[in-house]
Enzyme design. Structure first.
Site, mmCIF file in Angstrom:
data_model
loop_
_atom_site.group_PDB
_atom_site.id
_atom_site.type_symbol
_atom_site.label_atom_id
_atom_site.label_comp_id
_atom_site.label_asym_id
_atom_site.label_seq_id
_atom_site.Cartn_x
_atom_site.Cartn_y
_atom_site.Cartn_z
ATOM 1 N N LYS A 22 -30.833 -52.294 19.206
ATOM 2 C CA LYS A 22 -30.967 -52.054 20.654
ATOM 3 C C LYS A 22 -30.089 -53.028 21.438
ATOM 4 C CE LYS A 22 -34.529 -54.131 22.865
ATOM 5 N NZ LYS A 22 -34.082 -54.932 24.018
ATOM 6 N N ARG A 95 -34.443 -55.603 32.293
ATOM 7 C CA ARG A 95 -33.652 -56.689 32.807
ATOM 8 C C ARG A 95 -32.196 -56.643 32.341
ATOM 9 N NH1 ARG A 95 -32.067 -61.263 31.576
ATOM 10 N NH2 ARG A 95 -31.912 -62.870 33.181
ATOM 11 N N CYS A 119 -39.856 -61.791 34.498
ATOM 12 C CA CYS A 119 -40.471 -60.906 33.528
ATOM 13 C C CYS A 119 -41.476 -61.693 32.727
ATOM 14 C CB CYS A 119 -39.439 -60.225 32.644
ATOM 15 S SG CYS A 119 -38.896 -61.221 31.295
ATOM 16 N N ARG A 124 -36.015 -66.106 33.575
ATOM 17 C CA ARG A 124 -34.806 -65.399 33.141
ATOM 18 C C ARG A 124 -33.824 -65.107 34.275
ATOM 19 N NH1 ARG A 124 -36.475 -60.951 28.687
ATOM 20 N NH2 ARG A 124 -34.516 -61.557 27.760
ATOM 21 N N PRO A 125 -33.218 -66.152 34.825
ATOM 22 C CA PRO A 125 -32.257 -65.938 35.916
ATOM 23 C C PRO A 125 -30.937 -65.356 35.404
ATOM 24 C CG PRO A 125 -32.293 -68.249 35.267
ATOM 25 C CD PRO A 125 -33.322 -67.552 34.422
ATOM 26 N N ASP A 127 -27.997 -66.544 36.986
ATOM 27 C CA ASP A 127 -27.054 -67.387 37.724
ATOM 28 C C ASP A 127 -25.741 -67.608 36.964
ATOM 29 O OD1 ASP A 127 -28.981 -68.766 36.039
ATOM 30 O OD2 ASP A 127 -27.961 -70.617 36.612
ATOM 31 N N ASP A 308 -36.634 -63.844 19.268
ATOM 32 C CA ASP A 308 -37.185 -62.486 19.192
ATOM 33 C C ASP A 308 -38.009 -62.255 17.921
ATOM 34 O OD1 ASP A 308 -36.138 -61.840 21.615
ATOM 35 O OD2 ASP A 308 -34.522 -60.570 20.870
#
Ligand code: UD1
Length: 434
Positions: A22, A95, A119, A124-125, A127, A308
């Site tokens: 994915k 996202r 989230c 989780r920016p 920038d 993950d």
């Protein structure tokens, strides 16, 4: 809303096949924005995030065809980008939609992308994506929850990531391939998914050196052409199956995977007492059965132990004898599965970024709630060894990233079935897209 019903206790035996990754498929689909020609992607997983990305690209004017004879093959053509906007309705559900920012501005000179909200696994920016594009000459403003980026043509630049970011590296790589001049990217993510994207971009005519290493050098070109590319196997799905084999004391062969991308997980399973054998370049066999032993993990960027896989490993640690320390270094708040595992009888204490797991715990079936993609996988694994029948609610989180996991697990002996069926069939999806 779909639920899984899982009766624990069966060792998993047989062969299970892994789908395409994915996290490679998402940036590769976004790369189609970079050319007017057709991009053909093979081995796309049939998961919800891929449907979301298809909707996102369609909403911008892309034409998308699914091959009826081979449904994991998709053709995408962005001849015209009538509406270079990533709408909030889509971005809020995924996202990784921010991956279209770089390719959109590189191709169209303008992009409007909704800001992703926080989230479940931390702030989780994005920038670092923004800063990189600004260094390449884009003017970025923020209004009404959207980022708007504009540029005549992006210019090559020297980009040094303050922090290693996977989608940030991918986003800026896609911007750099069409920029004028050379872009030097340092402290890049080395994840295989970045290398997958780079291989597709090179097939499209991009000039990239150092893909898969922490330094990439890109010579911008004025246009890219169509290509056909096969997505690599999903190393996280494969790792989840390895843990399923080990935790149930089974004898499971995980086929169509790439063991070379899974060394950290394989080594840790061996340290924890599972017998793991690699067969050639595409299969791994795991045998459990003996008492698992405690082994600590500490999540790191690739090639370290993947964040993950942290939640799934924690399920295994509950069955290992002794104290396992599980340290999460990539995302804050990525311990949402702990409370649910505790409700099944796990003995886990969290302090800051470290969870202390004492085992082996006798898990008992319970009704539990999935909170994010990998947390869901951890609950499935725990339910496979729990005494009795567990009910997992909100499995739509699981459907974001695992292709029909209940069918794959049932195929190797798990007692698992899905209640309700809101996950769209291929027929439904076709109607939705066309
Ligand atoms: C990708 C993966 C996700 C995986 C993660 C880490 C995809 C679609 N998703 O997510 O499955 O868990 O890598 O391996 O590939 N950060 C910033 N600023 C930024 C970007 C990131 O501070 O602009 C921080 C994040 O908050 C986090 C760290 O950097 O603490 C790593 O995040 P990142 O690698 O960007 O994760 P994703 O690419 O979103």
């Amino acid at each position: 809303m779909d639920k899984f019903v899982i009766r624990g206790g069966n060792p998993l035996v047989g062969t299970v096949r892994v789908s395409g990754a994915k996290n490679s498929a998402l940036p590769c689909m976004a790369a189609a924005i970079l050319t007017e020609d057709e991009i053909t992607l093979e081995n796309l997983p049939h998961v919800r995030d891929i449907n979301t990305e298809r909707k996102l690209l369609s909403s911008m004017g892309a034409e998308i065809w699914v091959d009826d004879t081979k449904p994991d093959r998709v053709k995408i053509c962005c001849r015209t980008l009538s509406d270079p906007v990533a709408k909030y309705e889509i971005v809020k559900t995924m996202r990784a939609s921010s991956l279209v920012l770089g390719p959109l501005i590189a191709r169209a000179g303008v992009a409007r992308v909704a800001m992703p909200g926080g989230c479940a696994i931390g702030g989780r920016p994005i920038d670092l994506h923004i800063r990189g594009l600004e260094k390449m000459g884009a003017v970025i403003t923020q209004e009404h929850g959207y980022l708007e980026a504009r540029v005549e043509r992006l210019l090559g630049a020297h980009l040094v990531f303050d922090k290693i970011t996977v989608t940030g590296t991918e986003d800026l790589l896609m911007a750099a391939v069409l920029a004028e001049g050379e872009t030097l990217m340092e402290n890049c993510a080395r994840e295989p998914e970045v290398a997958d994207l780079a291989a597709l971009l090179i097939a499209m005519g991009a000039k990239i050196e150092g893909a898969g290493t922490s330094t990439m050098r890109v010579q911008g070109v004025s246009s890219l052409h169509g290509a056909r590319y096969r997505i690599n196997p999903d190393r996280i799905e494969a790792g989840t199956f390895l843990i399923a084999g080990a935790i149930t004391g089974g004898d499971l062969t995980v086929a169509d995977c790439n063991p070379a991308h899974m060394s950290a997980v394989i080594n840790k399973l061996q340290e924890a007492g599972a017998r793991v054998d690699v067969f050639g370049t595409d299969a791994v066999r795991v045998r459990g059965g003996g008492q698992l032993r405690a082994a600590d993990i500490s999540t790191e960027e690739y090639p370290g132990f993947p964040t993950d896989m942290q939640a799934q490993y924690m399920a295994l640690a509950t069955q290992a004898e002794g104290v396992s320390l599980v340290e999460e270094n990539i995302f804050e708040n990525r311990f949402m599965h702990v409370q649910e595992l505790a409700r099944m009888g796990a003995n886990i204490k969290v302090e800051g970024r470290t969870a202390t797991v004492r085992g082996p715990a006798k898990l008992s079936a319970a009704a539990v709630m999935c909170s994010d993609l990998r947390a869901s996988a951890s609950l499935v694994l725990a339910a496979l060894v729990a005494d009795g029948e567990s009910i997992l609610d909100r499995v739509y989180h699981m459907d974001r990233g695992y292709e029909r996991i209940e069918e794959k697990l049932a195929g190797v002996g798990a007692q698992i079935y899905r209640m309700g069926n809101v996950f769209p069939t291929r027929e439904d999806e076709k109607t939705a897209i066309e």
